[in-house]
Design a protein around this motif. Structure first.
Motif, short mmCIF file in Angstrom:
data_model
loop_
_atom_site.label_atom_id
_atom_site.label_comp_id
_atom_site.label_asym_id
_atom_site.label_seq_id
_atom_site.Cartn_x
_atom_site.Cartn_y
_atom_site.Cartn_z
N UNK A 16 -6.69 -58.42 -51.79
CA UNK A 16 -5.36 -58.20 -52.38
C UNK A 16 -4.35 -57.76 -51.33
N UNK A 17 -4.75 -56.87 -50.43
CA UNK A 17 -3.85 -56.44 -49.36
C UNK A 17 -3.51 -57.60 -48.43
N UNK A 18 -4.51 -58.43 -48.11
CA UNK A 18 -4.28 -59.59 -47.25
C UNK A 18 -3.28 -60.54 -47.90
N UNK A 19 -3.45 -60.82 -49.19
CA UNK A 19 -2.53 -61.72 -49.89
C UNK A 19 -1.13 -61.12 -49.95
N UNK A 20 -1.01 -59.83 -50.21
CA UNK A 20 0.29 -59.18 -50.29
C UNK A 20 1.01 -59.23 -48.93
N UNK A 21 0.31 -58.90 -47.87
CA UNK A 21 0.93 -58.93 -46.54
C UNK A 21 1.27 -60.35 -46.10
#
Length: 76
Positions: A16-21
């Protein structure tokens, strides 16, 4: 086989963090391109500038050597 909830939760947070960034970086790049790129590069020039487009008017009976001579003489 032991399924660890903590490991799966960590992986989910990472994804989720990877997709958000990734989405933030993509939006930032698009914003930067909109800021840097000209609005309309084909608009009429302002001031004393001239918009030059078109072809050079040469005689209809031109040979290849004449065309090359025009090209090297005028740089077109």
């Amino acid at each position: 086989m032991v399924v660890s909830i903590r490991q799966w939760f960590g992986r989910l947070v990472f994804v989720l963090l990877f997709m958000l960034l990734t989405m933030i970086a993509f939006g930032g790049y698009r914003w930067l391109i909109d800021v840097v790129a000209p609005v309309d590069p084909y608009r009429e020039p302002h001031g004393r500038a001239l918009k030059v487009s078109g072809t050079l008017q040469t005689p209809d009976e031109s040979t290849m050597s004449d065309r090359l001579r025009w090209f090297y003489w005028y740089g077109e």
